[in-house]
Structure formats: structure tokens, C-alpha cells
Design a protein around this motif. Structure first.
Motif, PDB file in Angstrom:
ATOM      1  N   GLU A  56       0.822  -1.219   0.000  1.00  0.00           N
ATOM      2  CA  GLU A  56       0.000   0.000   0.000  1.00  0.00           C
ATOM      3  C   GLU A  56       0.855   1.267   0.000  1.00  0.00           C
ATOM      4  O   GLU A  56       0.324   2.369  -0.021  1.00  0.00           O
ATOM      5  N   LYS A  57       2.184   1.093   0.084  1.00  0.00           N
ATOM      6  CA  LYS A  57       3.126   2.218   0.115  1.00  0.00           C
ATOM      7  C   LYS A  57       2.863   3.127   1.321  1.00  0.00           C
ATOM      8  O   LYS A  57       2.922   4.355   1.234  1.00  0.00           O
ATOM      9  N   VAL A  58       2.564   2.485   2.458  1.00  0.00           N
ATOM     10  CA  VAL A  58       2.313   3.195   3.710  1.00  0.00           C
ATOM     11  C   VAL A  58       3.543   3.001   4.596  1.00  0.00           C
ATOM     12  O   VAL A  58       3.846   1.886   5.010  1.00  0.00           O
ATOM     13  N   GLU A  59       4.246   4.103   4.851  1.00  0.00           N
ATOM     14  CA  GLU A  59       5.463   4.020   5.653  1.00  0.00           C
ATOM     15  C   GLU A  59       5.153   3.957   7.151  1.00  0.00           C
ATOM     16  O   GLU A  59       5.783   3.222   7.899  1.00  0.00           O
ATOM     17  N   SER A  60       4.181   4.739   7.577  1.00  0.00           N
ATOM     18  CA  SER A  60       3.763   4.751   8.980  1.00  0.00           C
ATOM     19  C   SER A  60       2.357   4.177   9.058  1.00  0.00           C
ATOM     20  O   SER A  60       1.480   4.577   8.288  1.00  0.00           O
ATOM     21  N   TYR A  61       2.156   3.270   9.980  1.00  0.00           N
ATOM     22  CA  TYR A  61       0.843   2.638  10.089  1.00  0.00           C
ATOM     23  C   TYR A  61       0.648   2.117  11.497  1.00  0.00           C
ATOM     24  O   TYR A  61       1.581   2.040  12.288  1.00  0.00           O
ATOM     25  N   ARG A  62      -0.571   1.788  11.796  1.00  0.00           N
ATOM     26  CA  ARG A  62      -0.924   1.231  13.096  1.00  0.00           C
ATOM     27  C   ARG A  62      -1.496  -0.160  12.891  1.00  0.00           C
ATOM     28  O   ARG A  62      -2.253  -0.390  11.958  1.00  0.00           O
ATOM     29  N   ILE A  63      -1.132  -1.085  13.773  1.00  0.00           N
ATOM     30  CA  ILE A  63      -1.725  -2.421  13.806  1.00  0.00           C
ATOM     31  C   ILE A  63      -2.579  -2.476  15.064  1.00  0.00           C
ATOM     32  O   ILE A  63      -2.080  -2.241  16.161  1.00  0.00           O
ATOM     33  N   VAL A  64      -3.868  -2.787  14.896  1.00  0.00           N
ATOM     34  CA  VAL A  64      -4.789  -2.829  16.027  1.00  0.00           C
ATOM     35  C   VAL A  64      -5.432  -4.209  16.103  1.00  0.00           C
ATOM     36  O   VAL A  64      -5.971  -4.706  15.106  1.00  0.00           O
ATOM     37  N   PHE A  65      -5.360  -4.807  17.285  1.00  0.00           N
ATOM     38  CA  PHE A  65      -6.096  -6.034  17.597  1.00  0.00           C
ATOM     39  C   PHE A  65      -7.115  -5.669  18.674  1.00  0.00           C
ATOM     40  O   PHE A  65      -6.727  -5.354  19.795  1.00  0.00           O
ATOM     41  N   ASN A  66      -8.388  -5.680  18.347  1.00  0.00           N
ATOM     42  CA  ASN A  66      -9.425  -5.457  19.348  1.00  0.00           C
ATOM     43  C   ASN A  66      -9.751  -6.796  19.997  1.00  0.00           C
ATOM     44  O   ASN A  66      -9.986  -7.779  19.303  1.00  0.00           O
ATOM     45  N   THR A  67      -9.777  -6.819  21.316  1.00  0.00           N
ATOM     46  CA  THR A  67     -10.073  -8.047  22.044  1.00  0.00           C
ATOM     47  C   THR A  67     -11.195  -7.767  23.025  1.00  0.00           C
ATOM     48  O   THR A  67     -10.997  -7.035  23.991  1.00  0.00           O
ATOM     49  N   GLY A  68     -12.369  -8.313  22.744  1.00  0.00           N
ATOM     50  CA  GLY A  68     -13.541  -8.130  23.581  1.00  0.00           C
ATOM     51  C   GLY A  68     -14.422  -6.997  23.092  1.00  0.00           C
ATOM     52  O   GLY A  68     -13.962  -6.057  22.435  1.00  0.00           O
TER      53      GLY A  68
END
Length: 117
Positions: free
Chosen positions: A80-92
Motif C-alpha cells: 500500500e506504500k504506507v510508511e507509517s501505520y498502526r496495527i490494532v487487535f481489538n479483544t472483547g
């Protein structure tokens, strides 16, 4: 049985190809597809093909597959050519999890303030 596809799971159905999704990547163990309600210009979900309720359950039962999900997050960001990104795991449900199948949200393409919200 943990790890087995669930008949009533939306993400299991997407992984099996029974429900259409805009798939951007697929490996032997994961599927990555665009979120239908994007919260950022780039918003892709990476799911394991095995069914576990959340990221913690996946990591405890199949750490190699959990690592595959994280590896694919980087591959999605690269594609996606995204240098800065966030990984989110929602739990609950209190954290916003609405599909009870482990999944990582890859968010990028705009400034992401911290704390989120």
C-alpha cells in the motif's frame, strides 16, 4: 473445536471464499482484505485462516500463525506504500471487537494521533 472453521463466522466464510471481499493478499495461513467501513485511507484486515476468538487465543494456540499475521501486516503496508501505520487487535466487545475471529486492522495513509480517539 479451536482452530477449525466456524459455520457462523463471517471471517471464516471470507477466508473460504464463500463471502466476497476485496482481497489484497493471501498466503497459506492468512487472508488480507479491505475493511468495508474504513477508518483511514488505508484500512486492511489481516486474518488467520484458522479460527480463534481473538489475538491472544491465536498466539497461545498457534504462535507461528500469529507471527504470520504480523508479517502480513508489514507486507500490506509495503504493498500500500504506507510508511507509517498502526496495527490494532481489538479483544472483547468493550474494545470494539465485533467479529469473534482474530484479526489485525492495518491503518495508515493519514496522521494517527495518540492516544487514539
Amino acid at each position: 473445536m479451536p482452530g477449525e472453521p466456524q459455520d457462523d463466522c463471517l471471517f471464516c466464510k471470507i477466508a473460504a471464499g464463500h463471502i466476497p471481499a476485496t482481497i489484497v493478499r493471501e498466503t497459506d495461513t492468512t487472508v488480507a482484505f479491505r475493511d468495508i467501513n474504513p477508518q483511514a485511507p488505508t484500512h486492511v484486515l489481516v486474518i488467520p485462516k484458522v479460527h480463534y476468538e481473538n489475538a491472544a487465543a491465536l498466539a497461545a494456540a498457534e504462535p507461528a500463525v500469529a507471527a504470520d499475521v504480523l508479517r502480513e501486516a508489514q507486507s500490506v503496508a509495503d504493498d500500500e506504500k504506507v510508511e507509517s501505520y498502526r496495527i490494532v487487535f481489538n479483544t472483547g466487545s468493550g474494545a470494539g471487537q465485533t467479529v469473534w475471529h482474530a484479526h489485525a486492522h492495518i491503518l495508515g495513509g493519514r496522521g494517527l494521533e495518540w492516544p487514539p480517539g
